[in-house]
Motif scaffolding. Sequence first.
Motif, PDB file in Angstrom:
ATOM      1  N   ASN A  78       0.844  -1.191   0.000  1.00  0.00           N
ATOM      2  CA  ASN A  78       0.000   0.000   0.000  1.00  0.00           C
ATOM      3  C   ASN A  78       0.887   1.252   0.000  1.00  0.00           C
ATOM      4  OD1 ASN A  78      -0.185   1.645   2.753  1.00  0.00           O
ATOM      5  ND2 ASN A  78       0.167  -0.519   3.282  1.00  0.00           N
ATOM      6  N   PRO A  79       0.404   2.389  -0.523  1.00  0.00           N
ATOM      7  CA  PRO A  79       1.266   3.561  -0.703  1.00  0.00           C
ATOM      8  C   PRO A  79       1.682   4.249   0.586  1.00  0.00           C
ATOM      9  CG  PRO A  79      -0.995   4.071  -1.333  1.00  0.00           C
ATOM     10  CD  PRO A  79      -0.941   2.594  -1.116  1.00  0.00           C
ATOM     11  N   LEU A  80       1.084   3.885   1.722  1.00  0.00           N
ATOM     12  CA  LEU A  80       1.424   4.522   2.990  1.00  0.00           C
ATOM     13  C   LEU A  80       2.554   3.814   3.725  1.00  0.00           C
ATOM     14  CD1 LEU A  80      -2.197   5.226   4.285  1.00  0.00           C
ATOM     15  CD2 LEU A  80      -0.626   6.859   3.214  1.00  0.00           C
ATOM     16  N   GLY A  81       2.893   2.614   3.282  1.00  0.00           N
ATOM     17  CA  GLY A  81       3.912   1.840   3.980  1.00  0.00           C
ATOM     18  C   GLY A  81       3.356   1.231   5.251  1.00  0.00           C
ATOM     19  N   GLY A  82       4.239   0.994   6.236  1.00  0.00           N
ATOM     20  CA  GLY A  82       3.820   0.452   7.516  1.00  0.00           C
ATOM     21  C   GLY A  82       4.043  -1.038   7.652  1.00  0.00           C
ATOM     22  N   TYR A  83       3.384  -1.597   8.662  1.00  0.00           N
ATOM     23  CA  TYR A  83       3.631  -2.973   9.099  1.00  0.00           C
ATOM     24  C   TYR A  83       2.653  -3.961   8.480  1.00  0.00           C
ATOM     25  CZ  TYR A  83       3.823  -7.033  12.223  1.00  0.00           C
ATOM     26  OH  TYR A  83       3.925  -8.304  12.730  1.00  0.00           O
ATOM     27  N   THR A  84       3.157  -5.134   8.132  1.00  0.00           N
ATOM     28  CA  THR A  84       2.300  -6.281   7.811  1.00  0.00           C
ATOM     29  C   THR A  84       2.894  -7.509   8.480  1.00  0.00           C
ATOM     30  OG1 THR A  84       3.497  -6.566   5.710  1.00  0.00           O
ATOM     31  CG2 THR A  84       1.379  -5.453   5.612  1.00  0.00           C
ATOM     32  N   GLY A  85       2.019  -8.376   8.982  1.00  0.00           N
ATOM     33  CA  GLY A  85       2.450  -9.520   9.762  1.00  0.00           C
ATOM     34  C   GLY A  85       2.714 -10.755   8.926  1.00  0.00           C
ATOM     35  N   VAL A  86       3.149 -11.796   9.590  1.00  0.00           N
ATOM     36  CA  VAL A  86       3.408 -13.082   8.948  1.00  0.00           C
ATOM     37  C   VAL A  86       2.118 -13.613   8.338  1.00  0.00           C
ATOM     38  CG1 VAL A  86       4.099 -15.476   9.345  1.00  0.00           C
ATOM     39  CG2 VAL A  86       5.326 -13.620  10.498  1.00  0.00           C
ATOM     40  N   GLY A  87       2.216 -14.158   7.137  1.00  0.00           N
ATOM     41  CA  GLY A  87       1.062 -14.767   6.486  1.00  0.00           C
ATOM     42  C   GLY A  87       0.309 -13.841   5.564  1.00  0.00           C
ATOM     43  N   ALA A  88       0.784 -12.593   5.404  1.00  0.00           N
ATOM     44  CA  ALA A  88       0.070 -11.628   4.575  1.00  0.00           C
ATOM     45  C   ALA A  88       0.463 -11.696   3.106  1.00  0.00           C
ATOM     46  CB  ALA A  88       0.312 -10.216   5.099  1.00  0.00           C
ATOM     47  N   GLU A  89       1.536 -12.411   2.812  1.00  0.00           N
ATOM     48  CA  GLU A  89       2.096 -12.388   1.464  1.00  0.00           C
ATOM     49  C   GLU A  89       2.501 -13.797   1.041  1.00  0.00           C
ATOM     50  OE1 GLU A  89       5.773 -10.036  -0.834  1.00  0.00           O
ATOM     51  OE2 GLU A  89       5.699 -10.151   1.355  1.00  0.00           O
ATOM     52  N   ALA A  90       2.300 -14.094  -0.240  1.00  0.00           N
ATOM     53  CA  ALA A  90       2.780 -15.346  -0.830  1.00  0.00           C
ATOM     54  C   ALA A  90       3.423 -14.979  -2.159  1.00  0.00           C
ATOM     55  CB  ALA A  90       1.638 -16.342  -1.020  1.00  0.00           C
ATOM     56  N   VAL A  91       4.689 -14.615  -2.111  1.00  0.00           N
ATOM     57  CA  VAL A  91       5.326 -13.973  -3.261  1.00  0.00           C
ATOM     58  C   VAL A  91       5.434 -14.906  -4.461  1.00  0.00           C
ATOM     59  CG1 VAL A  91       7.718 -14.530  -2.648  1.00  0.00           C
ATOM     60  CG2 VAL A  91       7.215 -12.408  -3.868  1.00  0.00           C
ATOM     61  N   SER A  92       5.495 -16.210  -4.245  1.00  0.00           N
ATOM     62  CA  SER A  92       5.602 -17.132  -5.381  1.00  0.00           C
ATOM     63  C   SER A  92       4.377 -17.092  -6.281  1.00  0.00           C
ATOM     64  CB  SER A  92       5.831 -18.566  -4.887  1.00  0.00           C
ATOM     65  OG  SER A  92       7.154 -18.765  -4.478  1.00  0.00           O
ATOM     66  N   ARG A  93       3.258 -16.613  -5.777  1.00  0.00           N
ATOM     67  CA  ARG A  93       2.048 -16.539  -6.598  1.00  0.00           C
ATOM     68  C   ARG A  93       2.147 -15.468  -7.679  1.00  0.00           C
ATOM     69  NH1 ARG A  93      -2.678 -17.104  -1.886  1.00  0.00           N
ATOM     70  NH2 ARG A  93      -1.720 -18.879  -0.791  1.00  0.00           N
ATOM     71  N   HIS A 106       2.946 -21.259  -9.466  1.00  0.00           N
ATOM     72  CA  HIS A 106       2.971 -21.371  -8.011  1.00  0.00           C
ATOM     73  C   HIS A 106       1.683 -20.807  -7.420  1.00  0.00           C
ATOM     74  CE1 HIS A 106       7.147 -22.735  -7.619  1.00  0.00           C
ATOM     75  NE2 HIS A 106       7.467 -21.865  -8.546  1.00  0.00           N
ATOM     76  N   ALA A 107       0.578 -21.022  -8.120  1.00  0.00           N
ATOM     77  CA  ALA A 107      -0.694 -20.428  -7.685  1.00  0.00           C
ATOM     78  C   ALA A 107      -1.096 -20.889  -6.298  1.00  0.00           C
ATOM     79  CB  ALA A 107      -1.799 -20.767  -8.691  1.00  0.00           C
ATOM     80  N   GLY A 108      -0.694 -22.076  -5.906  1.00  0.00           N
ATOM     81  CA  GLY A 108      -1.073 -22.589  -4.600  1.00  0.00           C
ATOM     82  C   GLY A 108      -0.011 -22.433  -3.542  1.00  0.00           C
ATOM     83  N   ALA A 109       0.975 -21.563  -3.785  1.00  0.00           N
ATOM     84  CA  ALA A 109       2.076 -21.405  -2.831  1.00  0.00           C
ATOM     85  C   ALA A 109       1.565 -20.956  -1.469  1.00  0.00           C
ATOM     86  CB  ALA A 109       3.087 -20.402  -3.366  1.00  0.00           C
ATOM     87  N   LEU A 110       2.191 -21.474  -0.415  1.00  0.00           N
ATOM     88  CA  LEU A 110       1.816 -21.116   0.946  1.00  0.00           C
ATOM     89  C   LEU A 110       2.310 -19.719   1.286  1.00  0.00           C
ATOM     90  CD1 LEU A 110       2.668 -24.475   2.745  1.00  0.00           C
ATOM     91  CD2 LEU A 110       0.386 -23.584   2.203  1.00  0.00           C
ATOM     92  N   PRO A 111       1.665 -19.048   2.255  1.00  0.00           N
ATOM     93  CA  PRO A 111       2.126 -17.721   2.667  1.00  0.00           C
ATOM     94  C   PRO A 111       3.565 -17.754   3.173  1.00  0.00           C
ATOM     95  CG  PRO A 111      -0.093 -18.137   3.496  1.00  0.00           C
ATOM     96  CD  PRO A 111       0.410 -19.439   2.930  1.00  0.00           C
ATOM     97  N   ASP A 112       4.249 -16.640   2.964  1.00  0.00           N
ATOM     98  CA  ASP A 112       5.649 -16.541   3.360  1.00  0.00           C
ATOM     99  C   ASP A 112       5.772 -16.302   4.862  1.00  0.00           C
ATOM    100  OD1 ASP A 112       6.649 -16.718   0.666  1.00  0.00           O
ATOM    101  OD2 ASP A 112       5.857 -14.698   0.371  1.00  0.00           O
ATOM    102  N   LEU A 113       6.892 -16.758   5.407  1.00  0.00           N
ATOM    103  CA  LEU A 113       7.125 -16.701   6.852  1.00  0.00           C
ATOM    104  C   LEU A 113       7.922 -15.450   7.207  1.00  0.00           C
ATOM    105  CD1 LEU A 113       8.013 -20.477   7.347  1.00  0.00           C
ATOM    106  CD2 LEU A 113       5.784 -19.364   7.662  1.00  0.00           C
ATOM    107  N   VAL A 114       7.361 -14.289   6.865  1.00  0.00           N
ATOM    108  CA  VAL A 114       8.057 -13.017   7.037  1.00  0.00           C
ATOM    109  C   VAL A 114       7.063 -11.954   7.482  1.00  0.00           C
ATOM    110  CG1 VAL A 114       7.735 -12.365   4.611  1.00  0.00           C
ATOM    111  CG2 VAL A 114       9.629 -11.381   5.912  1.00  0.00           C
TER     112      VAL A 114
END
Length: 330
Positions: A78-93, A106-114
Amino acid sequence: MVPIVDISPFVDEASYDDETRRRVAEQWDSAMMHVGFAIITGHGVHPQTISALREGAMRFFADDLASKNAYNHGPYGNPLGGYTGVGAEAVSRTRDAHGSDGGADHAGALPDLVESFVFKPESPMSRPAVLEGAGAAYHAAILRVLDTLHRLTAASLGLPADFFASYYSPHQPETVSLRLAYYPPLSPEAQVSSAMRYGEHTDYTGFTILHQDEADVDDIDSGGGLQVRLKTGEWHAVPPTPGAFVVNIGDLYEVWTNGRWRATVHRVMKPPPGSAAASAPRLSIPFFTGPRNDAVIEAMPTCVDEGRPPKYAPVRALDHLLKKLQGSNV
């Protein structure tokens, strides 16, 4: 191997001659053609600028979840930046036709651990006190490195020295992102949930300028750090070089160079269960760089001719970025 390139002849130009810069430009072109990654030294960023941000980031991520979530301003990207927790992103998708492997499903890739904090100095939202001064200083320093990389790249590709200025000016704050990427110690559940901490992907836009965690090691099986996929298909661990940054290109450089430079697939693997690395946190600091949202990216004039017609349709930078971000958000 990821080549090491000393960029000081483009940082302190008065101290070097044109022939030295020509040789560095050739090294840069070769690194981006054959690997898509380079380790840069001689960049001019003071070590204290780096260590201050790393120390502030570790203090922020050590805080409780409620305190960190006070700085959550929306999904990652998002354009404001800030914090996002674990499980919010699955970059392989986000995988598509970009990258030297031609893309993968990698459509079914699991969320990243970051978990992440994206530091944007111009954002109207408040920022944690432990990041404010150090983040602003680091952000300004890396923008200077980016300017150097643009001049180096122009020399590498036979372009005018100011070629990239029209793509990045006037500066739009939302087109660069300083990300603090924190990989918490792996819980027993996380150790068996996925093979990766951060999935296979190519970066999205221009250069990524990365400061690695200094605890990463040169061990493809147990290091748990950055790995790049070479043109041979082999994965190669990238151990940190003291005082250096790792630079790689995003998808838009494939378009710009008409495929001469290819965005390289990379990932962060998990260390083996029970290892020391599995129980330790990891912090990497990537700086993602533009170009401007409304810039239309198409093959550079030095990368096309009668025998090399454009391989890619022109694309607006923001359109490509949003497609990738939407694909990654869980």
